[in-house]
Design a protein around this motif. Structure first.
Motif, mmCIF file in Angstrom:
data_model
loop_
_atom_site.group_PDB
_atom_site.id
_atom_site.type_symbol
_atom_site.label_atom_id
_atom_site.label_comp_id
_atom_site.label_asym_id
_atom_site.label_seq_id
_atom_site.Cartn_x
_atom_site.Cartn_y
_atom_site.Cartn_z
ATOM 1 N N ASP A 167 12.244 5.917 8.391
ATOM 2 C CA ASP A 167 11.270 5.985 7.231
ATOM 3 C C ASP A 167 11.013 4.565 6.756
ATOM 4 O OD1 ASP A 167 10.847 8.685 7.595
ATOM 5 O OD2 ASP A 167 12.530 9.119 6.258
ATOM 6 N N PHE A 168 12.019 3.867 6.496
ATOM 7 C CA PHE A 168 11.933 2.416 6.125
ATOM 8 C C PHE A 168 11.120 1.702 7.098
ATOM 9 C CE2 PHE A 168 14.668 -1.683 5.981
ATOM 10 C CZ PHE A 168 13.748 -2.151 5.119
ATOM 11 N N GLY A 169 11.354 1.818 8.438
ATOM 12 C CA GLY A 169 10.352 1.092 9.400
ATOM 13 C C GLY A 169 8.963 1.491 9.413
ATOM 14 N N ARG A 170 8.881 2.677 9.119
ATOM 15 C CA ARG A 170 7.441 3.329 9.040
ATOM 16 C C ARG A 170 6.710 2.868 7.865
ATOM 17 N NH1 ARG A 170 9.344 8.727 10.893
ATOM 18 N NH2 ARG A 170 9.023 8.830 13.243
ATOM 19 N N LEU A 171 7.319 2.770 6.660
ATOM 20 C CA LEU A 171 6.536 2.251 5.558
ATOM 21 C C LEU A 171 6.540 0.716 5.573
ATOM 22 C CD1 LEU A 171 5.545 2.828 2.575
ATOM 23 C CD2 LEU A 171 7.918 2.715 1.637
ATOM 24 N N ALA A 172 7.448 0.008 5.963
ATOM 25 C CA ALA A 172 7.290 -1.459 5.965
ATOM 26 C C ALA A 172 5.924 -1.773 6.943
ATOM 27 C CB ALA A 172 8.571 -1.986 6.573
ATOM 28 N N ASN A 173 5.873 -0.971 8.259
ATOM 29 C CA ASN A 173 4.972 -1.142 9.198
ATOM 30 C C ASN A 173 3.492 -0.628 8.407
ATOM 31 O OD1 ASN A 173 3.770 -2.007 11.756
ATOM 32 N ND2 ASN A 173 3.529 0.232 11.943
ATOM 33 N N GLY A 174 3.431 0.351 7.983
ATOM 34 C CA GLY A 174 2.203 0.985 7.245
ATOM 35 C C GLY A 174 1.790 0.047 6.075
ATOM 36 N N LEU A 175 2.704 -0.843 5.692
ATOM 37 C CA LEU A 175 2.204 -1.792 4.555
ATOM 38 C C LEU A 175 1.455 -3.059 4.973
ATOM 39 C CD1 LEU A 175 4.871 -0.843 1.889
ATOM 40 C CD2 LEU A 175 2.367 -0.606 1.437
ATOM 41 N N MET A 216 -3.329 0.131 -5.978
ATOM 42 C CA MET A 216 -2.040 -0.057 -5.174
ATOM 43 C C MET A 216 -1.350 -1.346 -5.776
ATOM 44 S SD MET A 216 -0.105 0.559 -2.405
ATOM 45 C CE MET A 216 0.870 -0.418 -1.316
ATOM 46 N N ARG A 217 -2.238 -2.162 -6.293
ATOM 47 C CA ARG A 217 -1.634 -3.476 -6.753
ATOM 48 C C ARG A 217 -0.542 -3.221 -8.080
ATOM 49 N NH1 ARG A 217 -5.001 -8.962 -8.928
ATOM 50 N NH2 ARG A 217 -3.322 -10.229 -8.717
ATOM 51 N N ALA A 218 -1.145 -2.207 -8.927
ATOM 52 C CA ALA A 218 -0.135 -1.708 -9.914
ATOM 53 C C ALA A 218 0.973 -1.224 -9.596
ATOM 54 C CB ALA A 218 -1.198 -0.755 -11.092
ATOM 55 N N GLU A 219 1.239 -0.569 -8.307
ATOM 56 C CA GLU A 219 2.419 0.084 -8.010
ATOM 57 C C GLU A 219 3.296 -0.769 -7.032
ATOM 58 O OE1 GLU A 219 3.054 3.085 -8.945
ATOM 59 O OE2 GLU A 219 1.614 3.226 -10.274
ATOM 60 N N GLU A 220 2.803 -2.212 -7.008
ATOM 61 C CA GLU A 220 3.969 -3.007 -6.176
ATOM 62 C C GLU A 220 5.365 -2.769 -6.414
ATOM 63 O OE1 GLU A 220 2.005 -6.809 -6.087
ATOM 64 O OE2 GLU A 220 0.283 -6.149 -4.993
ATOM 65 N N ALA A 221 5.522 -2.856 -7.881
ATOM 66 C CA ALA A 221 7.039 -2.743 -8.023
ATOM 67 C C ALA A 221 7.553 -1.399 -7.411
ATOM 68 C CB ALA A 221 7.307 -2.835 -9.439
ATOM 69 N N ASN A 222 6.957 -0.339 -7.665
ATOM 70 C CA ASN A 222 7.467 1.021 -7.163
ATOM 71 C C ASN A 222 7.433 1.248 -5.482
ATOM 72 O OD1 ASN A 222 7.664 2.095 -9.674
ATOM 73 N ND2 ASN A 222 5.589 2.812 -9.772
ATOM 74 N N VAL A 223 6.361 0.341 -4.951
ATOM 75 C CA VAL A 223 6.624 0.285 -3.329
ATOM 76 C C VAL A 223 7.889 -0.648 -2.998
ATOM 77 C CG1 VAL A 223 5.551 -0.833 -1.405
ATOM 78 C CG2 VAL A 223 4.170 0.510 -3.079
ATOM 79 N N ARG A 224 7.853 -1.738 -3.737
ATOM 80 C CA ARG A 224 9.330 -2.543 -3.346
ATOM 81 C C ARG A 224 10.704 -1.677 -3.642
ATOM 82 N NH1 ARG A 224 6.280 -6.417 -6.352
ATOM 83 N NH2 ARG A 224 5.314 -7.946 -4.675
ATOM 84 N N TYR A 232 -1.582 -4.089 4.237
ATOM 85 C CA TYR A 232 -1.902 -4.447 2.841
ATOM 86 C C TYR A 232 -1.507 -5.845 2.441
ATOM 87 C CZ TYR A 232 -1.166 -4.185 -2.409
ATOM 88 O OH TYR A 232 -0.923 -4.619 -3.533
ATOM 89 N N TRP A 233 -0.189 -6.073 3.087
ATOM 90 C CA TRP A 233 0.291 -7.430 2.630
ATOM 91 C C TRP A 233 -0.402 -8.563 3.231
ATOM 92 C CZ3 TRP A 233 5.481 -5.103 4.736
ATOM 93 C CH2 TRP A 233 5.881 -4.694 3.664
ATOM 94 N N GLN A 234 -1.067 -8.316 4.388
ATOM 95 C CA GLN A 234 -1.839 -9.291 4.998
ATOM 96 C C GLN A 234 -3.204 -9.578 4.142
ATOM 97 O OE1 GLN A 234 -3.679 -8.114 8.772
ATOM 98 N NE2 GLN A 234 -4.598 -10.157 8.960
ATOM 99 N N ILE A 235 -3.971 -8.463 3.557
ATOM 100 C CA ILE A 235 -5.110 -8.573 2.983
ATOM 101 C C ILE A 235 -4.962 -9.127 1.326
ATOM 102 C CG2 ILE A 235 -6.420 -6.983 4.014
ATOM 103 C CD1 ILE A 235 -6.160 -5.095 1.530
ATOM 104 N N ARG A 236 -3.568 -8.849 0.884
ATOM 105 C CA ARG A 236 -3.150 -9.593 -0.393
ATOM 106 C C ARG A 236 -2.444 -10.776 -0.336
ATOM 107 N NH1 ARG A 236 -3.865 -9.060 -4.658
ATOM 108 N NH2 ARG A 236 -1.808 -8.732 -5.516
ATOM 109 N N GLY A 237 -2.323 -11.401 0.835
ATOM 110 C CA GLY A 237 -2.004 -12.897 1.117
ATOM 111 C C GLY A 237 -0.366 -12.577 0.741
#
Length: 64
Positions: free
Chosen positions: A24-32, A1-9, A35-40
Motif C-alpha cells: 500500500d505504501f508503494g502504491r500510494l507513493a507511486n500514485g502521487l 489536494m494542496r490543503a491535505e498535503e500534511a495528511n497525505v504525508r 501530483y508531485w511532478q505538477i506541484r514542483g
C-alpha cells in the motif's frame, strides 16, 4: 489536494512504519508521483518513492 498535503504525508509515514502495508505504501507513493511532478515537489516525491522501494526490498520480492 494542496490543503491535505500534511495528511497525505502522515498517511505515507503511517504506511512506511508498517511492514504488512508495504504494498500500500508503494502504491500510494507511486500514485502521487504525477501530483508531485505538477506541484514542483519532485525531490519529496523521489524521497517517498525511494523509501517505498527500500521497504519493498526488505520484504517479499513483489513488484510495487
Amino acid at each position: 489536494m494542496r490543503a491535505e498535503e500534511a495528511n497525505v504525508r502522515a498517511a505515507l509515514e503511517w504506511l512506511a512504519q508498517r511492514s504488512e502495508r508495504r504494498e500500500d505504501f508503494g502504491r500510494l507513493a507511486n500514485g502521487l508521483s504525477f501530483y508531485w511532478q505538477i506541484r514542483g515537489m519532485m525531490r519529496e516525491g523521489l524521497e517517498w518513492l525511494e523509501r517505498a522501494l527500500e521497504a519493498n526490498r526488505q520484504g517479499d520480492p513483489k513488484v510495487i
